[in-house]
Design an enzyme around this catalytic site. Structure first.
Site, PDB file in Angstrom:
ATOM      1  N   GLY A  89       0.820  -1.215   0.000  1.00 40.36           N
ATOM      2  CA  GLY A  89       0.000   0.000   0.000  1.00 40.36           C
ATOM      3  C   GLY A  89       0.849   1.258   0.000  1.00 40.36           C
ATOM      4  N   VAL A 146       1.211   3.584   2.247  1.00 40.51           N
ATOM      5  CA  VAL A 146       1.948   3.790   3.499  1.00 40.51           C
ATOM      6  C   VAL A 146       2.966   2.675   3.715  1.00 40.51           C
ATOM      7  CG1 VAL A 146       1.723   4.029   6.004  1.00 40.51           C
ATOM      8  CG2 VAL A 146       0.034   5.088   4.493  1.00 40.51           C
ATOM      9  N   ARG A 170      -7.006   2.743  18.634  1.00 39.26           N
ATOM     10  CA  ARG A 170      -6.643   4.092  19.079  1.00 39.26           C
ATOM     11  C   ARG A 170      -7.364   4.545  20.335  1.00 39.26           C
ATOM     12  NH1 ARG A 170      -6.834   6.655  13.055  1.00 39.26           N
ATOM     13  NH2 ARG A 170      -4.800   5.879  12.334  1.00 39.26           N
ATOM     14  N   CYS A 217      -3.458  10.692  10.405  1.00 43.35           N
ATOM     15  CA  CYS A 217      -2.623  11.592   9.602  1.00 43.35           C
ATOM     16  C   CYS A 217      -3.048  13.057   9.668  1.00 43.35           C
ATOM     17  CB  CYS A 217      -2.578  11.117   8.159  1.00 43.35           C
ATOM     18  SG  CYS A 217      -4.193  10.766   7.441  1.00 43.35           S
ATOM     19  N   SER A 272      -5.269  10.844  -0.959  1.00 40.56           N
ATOM     20  CA  SER A 272      -4.424   9.727  -0.543  1.00 40.56           C
ATOM     21  C   SER A 272      -4.739   9.265   0.872  1.00 40.56           C
ATOM     22  CB  SER A 272      -2.940  10.097  -0.642  1.00 40.56           C
ATOM     23  OG  SER A 272      -2.640  11.215   0.176  1.00 40.56           O
ATOM     24  N   GLY A 273      -5.382  10.119   1.654  1.00 36.90           N
ATOM     25  CA  GLY A 273      -5.790   9.719   2.991  1.00 36.90           C
ATOM     26  C   GLY A 273      -6.791   8.578   2.984  1.00 36.90           C
ATOM     27  N   LYS A 319     -12.629  11.182  15.349  1.00 35.55           N
ATOM     28  CA  LYS A 319     -11.282  10.637  15.547  1.00 35.55           C
ATOM     29  C   LYS A 319     -10.313  11.731  15.990  1.00 35.55           C
ATOM     30  CE  LYS A 319     -11.524   7.006  11.995  1.00 35.55           C
ATOM     31  NZ  LYS A 319     -10.971   6.593  10.679  1.00 35.55           N
ATOM     32  N   ARG A 379     -12.727  17.040   2.405  1.00 36.93           N
ATOM     33  CA  ARG A 379     -11.922  16.351   1.396  1.00 36.93           C
ATOM     34  C   ARG A 379     -11.731  17.286   0.203  1.00 36.93           C
ATOM     35  NH1 ARG A 379      -9.120  12.010   2.539  1.00 36.93           N
ATOM     36  NH2 ARG A 379     -10.955  10.830   3.223  1.00 36.93           N
ATOM     37  N   HIS A 414      -2.046  16.851   3.660  1.00 40.99           N
ATOM     38  CA  HIS A 414      -3.174  17.301   4.469  1.00 40.99           C
ATOM     39  C   HIS A 414      -2.840  18.661   5.080  1.00 40.99           C
ATOM     40  CE1 HIS A 414      -5.144  13.627   3.855  1.00 40.99           C
ATOM     41  NE2 HIS A 414      -5.116  13.091   5.058  1.00 40.99           N
ATOM     42  N   ASN A 433       0.790  13.602   4.454  1.00 40.58           N
ATOM     43  CA  ASN A 433      -0.022  12.673   5.240  1.00 40.58           C
ATOM     44  C   ASN A 433       0.388  11.214   5.082  1.00 40.58           C
ATOM     45  OD1 ASN A 433      -1.404  13.393   2.556  1.00 40.58           O
ATOM     46  ND2 ASN A 433      -2.369  11.438   3.053  1.00 40.58           N
TER      47      ASN A 433
END
Length: 343
Positions: A18, A20, A106, A134, A163-164, A227, A248, A255, A323
């Site tokens: 991926g 990341v 988290r 991110c 991309s986030g 979040k 977005r 970001h 990000n």
């Protein structure tokens, strides 16, 4: 902590193919703290057996299975929450230590939420660490420097790149852009394709902005807003008052956030600037810093720093970061390197 069943001192990256995951491997190789011979990689069943090339280094991809869990002592998960939910408990049960970049752990009160420049030492005795997302990670890098001044209220509006949401979201955005451009130049086929296109975000993001990141709850907050709020409170101060709106935007990587900080008392802007300039992971700029200019950089950039007229307790700034690095690959690498040095 349980003794790991594996005999080799290895580090495993799950989700290696991926956005990341690939960048995590790149940073590990570039920084050189962990020998490349000690890194193994995992991806989906369809990628198993294939070779992944990163910086002239070849990695053979494996599928994560029960009989692979003892191959490594340290694990970095750059995956969706469902993968973390399925596999991390199994790795923990055989003594592995994990840094998880997904959202799954988290808000677990037993799992430390880590932002490298803020609270890396909290990972020292933890078998499992969650990594902040991110947006909240770069924001907390900024806020950590300002906490000594007494922060009371945060007002945040984010501008988040495609991309986030992953590779498919980026590919969808690029395809939308191509079709819209072609249709505006008179191409009938492109116009037809747009009419039947399944937009990744439900609506086109190309030439558009969408004031929603994630699904809505019954109070009108989207999941990304919740979040950011909960992660900042968990790491910095549970009593912080925070207002968040997430948006977005038609950008590939990078970001940004419009951040307003209200302090307990009237504040001197020079003092704020001095604190921010004192941390190497931040970069204060006199010029504007748009998202294109932060791609490939580790620092969190601050620009348009100013006092608010008529509000002596408040300052406003523009915060920008890559990000895929801060709040993603870089945070993963910082934790894994820290844990590696403990062995």
């Amino acid at each position: 902590m349980k003794q790991h069943l594996g005999y080799d001192r290895k580090i495993a990256i799950v989700g290696a193919t991926g956005n990341v995951g690939r960048l995590t491997l790149q940073l590990l190789l570039q920084r050189g703290v962990i020998p490349k011979e000690s890194i193994i990689t995992f991806a989906s069943a369809t990628s198993a057996g294939k070779t992944l090339e990163i910086l002239d280094t070849s990695f053979i991809l494996q599928e994560l299975k029960e009989d692979t869990l003892a191959q490594a002592s340290l694990w970095g998960f750059n995956t969706e929450a469902e993968v973390s939910q399925q596999w991390i408990p199994k790795i923990l049960s055989v003594g592995g230590r994990v840094a998880d970049s997904s959202s799954y752990y988290r808000q677990d009160p037993k799992v430390p939420l880590i932002v490298g420049p803020v609270n890396l030492a909290d990972a020292k005795d933890a078998q499992l660490c969650a990594l902040a997302n991110c947006v909240s990670s770069p924001l907390m890098c900024v806020l950590k420097s300002l906490m000594p001044l007494g922060i009371k209220v945060l007002r945040i509006t984010t501008f988040q790149s495609t991309s986030g949401a992953g590779k498919l979201a980026m590919e969808g955005f690029l395809q939308e852009t191509k079709l819209f451009t072609s249709a505006m130049n008179g191409c009938v086929e492109s116009a037809k394709a747009l009419g039947s296109m399944p937009f990744y975000f439900g609506r086109p993001v190309a030439f558009n902005v969408l004031p929603q990141v994630g699904g809505f709850d019954d109070q009108g907050y989207c999941s990304e807003e919740n979040k950011i709020l909960s992660e900042i409170q968990k790491v910095l101060d549970k009593e912080l008052k925070i207002s968040v709106t997430t948006v977005r935007v038609p950008v590939l990587v990078g970001h940004c956030s419009d951040l307003t900080v209200q302090f307990q008392e009237a504040i001197d802007l020079n003092q704020v600037c001095s604190l921010l300039e004192g941390d190497s992971f931040l970069k204060v700029s006199d010029d504007i810093v748009p998202p294109q200019e932060v791609v490939g950089k580790d620092q969190v950039f601050i620009s348009r720093l100013r006092a608010l007229k008529g509000f002596p307790k408040e300052v406003k700034m523009w915060v920008a970061s890559d990000n895929l690095r801060r709040g993603a690959a870089l945070d993963t690498v910082e934790v894994l390197e820290y844990l590696w040095k403990q062995y």
